[in-house]
Design a protein around this motif. Structure first.
Motif, PDB file in Angstrom:
ATOM      1  N   GLU A  91       0.826  -1.211   0.000  1.00 36.93           N
ATOM      2  CA  GLU A  91       0.000   0.000   0.000  1.00 36.93           C
ATOM      3  C   GLU A  91       0.866   1.269   0.000  1.00 36.93           C
ATOM      4  OE1 GLU A  91      -3.541  -2.492   2.197  1.00 36.93           O
ATOM      5  OE2 GLU A  91      -2.425  -1.018   3.364  1.00 36.93           O
ATOM      6  N   LEU A  92       1.985   1.217   0.733  1.00 37.42           N
ATOM      7  CA  LEU A  92       2.896   2.371   0.737  1.00 37.42           C
ATOM      8  C   LEU A  92       3.501   2.582  -0.657  1.00 37.42           C
ATOM      9  CD1 LEU A  92       4.672   1.741   4.164  1.00 37.42           C
ATOM     10  CD2 LEU A  92       3.357   3.796   3.590  1.00 37.42           C
ATOM     11  N   ALA A  93       3.912   1.467  -1.287  1.00 34.22           N
ATOM     12  CA  ALA A  93       4.529   1.559  -2.621  1.00 34.22           C
ATOM     13  C   ALA A  93       3.513   2.105  -3.628  1.00 34.22           C
ATOM     14  CB  ALA A  93       5.045   0.188  -3.059  1.00 34.22           C
ATOM     15  N   ASP A  94       2.290   1.596  -3.575  1.00 33.90           N
ATOM     16  CA  ASP A  94       1.230   2.078  -4.484  1.00 33.90           C
ATOM     17  C   ASP A  94       1.008   3.562  -4.304  1.00 33.90           C
ATOM     18  OD1 ASP A  94       0.659  -0.251  -5.616  1.00 33.90           O
ATOM     19  OD2 ASP A  94      -1.289  -0.575  -4.631  1.00 33.90           O
ATOM     20  N   TRP A  95       0.923   3.977  -3.045  1.00 33.22           N
ATOM     21  CA  TRP A  95       0.640   5.375  -2.719  1.00 33.22           C
ATOM     22  C   TRP A  95       1.713   6.297  -3.312  1.00 33.22           C
ATOM     23  CZ3 TRP A  95       2.660   8.273   1.921  1.00 33.22           C
ATOM     24  CH2 TRP A  95       2.009   9.489   2.092  1.00 33.22           C
ATOM     25  N   LEU A  96       2.972   5.858  -3.189  1.00 30.43           N
ATOM     26  CA  LEU A  96       4.064   6.725  -3.646  1.00 30.43           C
ATOM     27  C   LEU A  96       4.426   6.510  -5.112  1.00 30.43           C
ATOM     28  CD1 LEU A  96       6.414   6.660  -0.528  1.00 30.43           C
ATOM     29  CD2 LEU A  96       4.910   8.498  -1.288  1.00 30.43           C
ATOM     30  N   GLY A  97       3.799   5.516  -5.735  1.00 31.38           N
ATOM     31  CA  GLY A  97       4.098   5.252  -7.141  1.00 31.38           C
ATOM     32  C   GLY A  97       5.475   4.639  -7.337  1.00 31.38           C
ATOM     33  N   CYS A  98       5.944   3.861  -6.356  1.00 31.50           N
ATOM     34  CA  CYS A  98       7.230   3.164  -6.489  1.00 31.50           C
ATOM     35  C   CYS A  98       6.947   1.672  -6.697  1.00 31.50           C
ATOM     36  CB  CYS A  98       8.059   3.335  -5.222  1.00 31.50           C
ATOM     37  SG  CYS A  98       8.529   5.040  -4.921  1.00 31.50           S
ATOM     38  N   ASP A  99       7.960   0.943  -7.207  1.00 29.65           N
ATOM     39  CA  ASP A  99       7.761  -0.506  -7.400  1.00 29.65           C
ATOM     40  C   ASP A  99       7.436  -1.178  -6.075  1.00 29.65           C
ATOM     41  OD1 ASP A  99       8.578  -0.102  -9.966  1.00 29.65           O
ATOM     42  OD2 ASP A  99      10.506  -1.167  -9.787  1.00 29.65           O
ATOM     43  N   ARG A 100       8.261  -0.874  -5.068  1.00 33.03           N
ATOM     44  CA  ARG A 100       8.140  -1.607  -3.807  1.00 33.03           C
ATOM     45  C   ARG A 100       8.518  -0.739  -2.620  1.00 33.03           C
ATOM     46  NH1 ARG A 100      10.785  -7.350  -4.182  1.00 33.03           N
ATOM     47  NH2 ARG A 100      10.181  -7.392  -2.001  1.00 33.03           N
ATOM     48  N   ALA A 101       8.092  -1.189  -1.432  1.00 35.69           N
ATOM     49  CA  ALA A 101       8.526  -0.540  -0.184  1.00 35.69           C
ATOM     50  C   ALA A 101       8.945  -1.653   0.777  1.00 35.69           C
ATOM     51  CB  ALA A 101       7.395   0.281   0.406  1.00 35.69           C
ATOM     52  N   LEU A 102       9.832  -1.305   1.690  1.00 35.44           N
ATOM     53  CA  LEU A 102      10.360  -2.283   2.651  1.00 35.44           C
ATOM     54  C   LEU A 102      10.296  -1.672   4.044  1.00 35.44           C
ATOM     55  CD1 LEU A 102      11.919  -5.067   2.532  1.00 35.44           C
ATOM     56  CD2 LEU A 102      14.006  -3.711   2.751  1.00 35.44           C
ATOM     57  N   LEU A 103       9.692  -2.413   4.982  1.00 33.60           N
ATOM     58  CA  LEU A 103       9.525  -1.871   6.332  1.00 33.60           C
ATOM     59  C   LEU A 103      10.781  -2.026   7.179  1.00 33.60           C
ATOM     60  CD1 LEU A 103       5.982  -3.188   7.358  1.00 33.60           C
ATOM     61  CD2 LEU A 103       6.615  -0.885   6.599  1.00 33.60           C
ATOM     62  N   PHE A 104      11.003  -1.058   8.035  1.00 33.42           N
ATOM     63  CA  PHE A 104      12.067  -1.116   9.044  1.00 33.42           C
ATOM     64  C   PHE A 104      11.445  -0.793  10.399  1.00 33.42           C
ATOM     65  CE2 PHE A 104      14.420  -0.633   5.198  1.00 33.42           C
ATOM     66  CZ  PHE A 104      15.643  -1.255   5.419  1.00 33.42           C
ATOM     67  N   SER A 105      12.140  -1.188  11.478  1.00 30.65           N
ATOM     68  CA  SER A 105      11.576  -0.950  12.809  1.00 30.65           C
ATOM     69  C   SER A 105      11.610   0.513  13.196  1.00 30.65           C
ATOM     70  CB  SER A 105      12.330  -1.777  13.854  1.00 30.65           C
ATOM     71  OG  SER A 105      12.098  -3.135  13.567  1.00 30.65           O
ATOM     72  N   THR A 106      12.615   1.249  12.727  1.00 28.65           N
ATOM     73  CA  THR A 106      12.688   2.695  12.980  1.00 28.65           C
ATOM     74  C   THR A 106      13.333   3.379  11.769  1.00 28.65           C
ATOM     75  OG1 THR A 106      14.934   2.754  13.901  1.00 28.65           O
ATOM     76  CG2 THR A 106      13.149   2.303  15.465  1.00 28.65           C
ATOM     77  N   GLY A 107      13.154   4.686  11.701  1.00 26.30           N
ATOM     78  CA  GLY A 107      13.802   5.455  10.651  1.00 26.30           C
ATOM     79  C   GLY A 107      15.315   5.446  10.822  1.00 26.30           C
ATOM     80  N   TYR A 108      15.729   5.436  12.069  1.00 27.81           N
ATOM     81  CA  TYR A 108      17.172   5.398  12.337  1.00 27.81           C
ATOM     82  C   TYR A 108      17.785   4.137  11.704  1.00 27.81           C
ATOM     83  CZ  TYR A 108      21.523   6.133  14.812  1.00 27.81           C
ATOM     84  OH  TYR A 108      22.842   6.372  15.100  1.00 27.81           O
ATOM     85  N   MET A 109      17.095   3.013  11.888  1.00 25.15           N
ATOM     86  CA  MET A 109      17.627   1.756  11.316  1.00 25.15           C
ATOM     87  C   MET A 109      17.576   1.764   9.793  1.00 25.15           C
ATOM     88  SD  MET A 109      16.223  -0.984  14.022  1.00 25.15           S
ATOM     89  CE  MET A 109      16.907  -2.412  13.208  1.00 25.15           C
ATOM     90  N   ALA A 110      16.507   2.331   9.233  1.00 22.63           N
ATOM     91  CA  ALA A 110      16.427   2.415   7.764  1.00 22.63           C
ATOM     92  C   ALA A 110      17.621   3.210   7.234  1.00 22.63           C
ATOM     93  CB  ALA A 110      15.115   3.076   7.357  1.00 22.63           C
ATOM     94  N   ASN A 111      17.939   4.292   7.933  1.00 22.54           N
ATOM     95  CA  ASN A 111      19.057   5.120   7.468  1.00 22.54           C
ATOM     96  C   ASN A 111      20.413   4.464   7.713  1.00 22.54           C
ATOM     97  OD1 ASN A 111      17.564   7.080   6.270  1.00 22.54           O
ATOM     98  ND2 ASN A 111      17.568   8.470   8.026  1.00 22.54           N
TER      99      ASN A 111
END
Ligand SMILES: Cc1ncc(COP(=O)(O)O)c(C=O)c1O
Length: 391
Positions: A91-111
């Protein structure tokens, strides 16, 4: 040497420099009016920009999660990847018009994850000097060379890109979309043009833009009328405008697969609670439909800036929900923050090393949920401090 003998002097020095940190204790729900450290205050230090953290619709969904376990039980690559995570990613990927999205536990970890996974020895990471600490830490974990450019300085960025092109070096440009301590925006149109001109890749941290910027809240790309290309990754947090917690990275099919294979802060950690994923799916629906709240937020920003300008406050050039008042000295920033608390307004003093030396500030954040009366109370309290300072 004991831990005490090393750290006692460091802690004492920190206190002497007015840089000591304490954790304010909240005893009511996250909201614009809340109790912190026993004081009833109006909260001007939250990133809950759309007022969703305590939204009744999300609390209702929380009560309807009996079919889910509280914990995910394992990492995504083991048995922790639940259908609720998967649907949220789609749903996040669709919303942003990207192929895919990947979840992380925090933004700090994603970065922490993206730069070490994508960038190899010999590559360059070109990073704005005012980027969030987590982006800096992610760059330091990578084998690539880190080259920081002066804040929003497109000439300095292009100079680096030219050098890299001549030496056949792959670059990743890394920037906050909305700068977290200043509230101004990255010059995304120029940055995207440079990225494409020089064959670089782009990582945008849109922690403070998603949900807020753009007609439909899709963040800084929508704000500028741009579309992310296949060499762009967008990091978004769920703990700010979405009102829940966690984060995601959105991008191309191959980029996301690369993260799943190579990003250690994705692989070696327990997946976020499936309950949080389910509630966040509803939060996404609220964010998508939050045109009225986005307008209220804009209106609150304009109301605050008008009032603050009228009383002669040193506002920074920010049109976002982050409205810092630059004070310079850490002791002064703490004194202002304390006086505001006594007047019923909670505003954090932001000091080095979170911001550069001699740029301590009050970081006021506004929410769609603030009323004009609450903002006026803050303006009146600021005016009283201002008058006392100049008398
Ligand atoms: C620009 C920016 N990126 C990343 C983060 C980290 O996100 P999280 O709080 O989800 O770890 C923050 C703030 O927390 C931020 O302001």
């Amino acid at each position: 040497m004991s831990i005490k003998s090393r750290f006692q002097p460091l802690l004492e020095q920190r206190a002497k420099d007015h840089l000591y940190r304490r954790r304010p204790l909240a005893t009511t729900a996250q909201d614009t009016a809340m109790q912190i450290n026993g004081l009833q205050t109006i909260n001007f230090s939250s990133n809950d920009y759309l007022g969703l953290a305590n939204h009744p619709a999300l609390k209702k969904i929380l009560q309807e999660t009996n079919d889910l376990s509280v914990g995910s039980g394992a990492a995504h690559l083991v048995t922790g990847h639940h259908l609720e995570h998967h649907l949220l990613e789609d749903e996040l990927a669709d919303w942003l018009g990207c192929d895919r999205a990947l979840l992380f536990s925090t933004g700090y970890m994603a970065n922490l994850a993206v730069q070490p996974a994508l960038m190899q020895k010999g590559d360059w990471i070109l990073s704005d000097k005012l980027n969030h600490a987590s982006l800096l830490d992610g760059a330091l974990l990578s084998a690539a060379d880190l080259k920081r450019y002066a804040h929003n300085d497109m000439k300095a960025l292009e100079k680096r890109l030219k050098q890299a092109q001549e030496a056949n070096i792959q670059c990743l440009i890394v920037t906050d979309g909305v700068f977290s301590m200043d509230g101004d925006l990255a010059k995304l149109p120029e940055i995207q043009a440079l990225t494409q001109k020089y064959g670089a890749w782009l990582l945008i941290d849109d922690a403070h833009g998603l949900g807020v910027l753009g007609q439909k809240g899709k963040g800084c790309f929508e704000h500028f009328g741009l579309t992310p290309d296949e060499n762009t990754l967008i990091m978004g947090t769920l703990g700010k405008a979405f009102g829940t917690s966690g984060a995601f990275v959105a991008g191309s099919e191959v980029a996301i697969e690369a993260l799943i294979q190579f990003a250690r802060p994705y692989i070696y950690t327990t997946a976020m609670s499936p309950v949080n994923a389910k509630v966040t799916r509803s939060a996404l629906k609220l964010v998508r439909d939050a045109n009225v709240r986005r307008q209220q937020l804009k209106d609150n920003i304009a109301f605050f800036r008008q009032g603050a300008t009228a009383i002669g406050l040193n506002l920074m050039p920010s049109e976002s929900a982050i409205q810092p008042i630059l004070l310079g000295d850490s002791e002064v920033a703490i004194a202002w923050s304390e006086t505001l608390k006594q007047a019923g307004c909670w505003v954090s003093a932001i000091r080095p090393p979170t911001v550069p030396k001699d740029t301590a500030r009050l970081r006021i954040t506004l929410s769609a949920s603030h009323t004009h009366a609450q903002i006026q109370q803050l303006l009146d309290a600021l005016k009283a401090i201002q008058q006392k300072t100049h008398s």
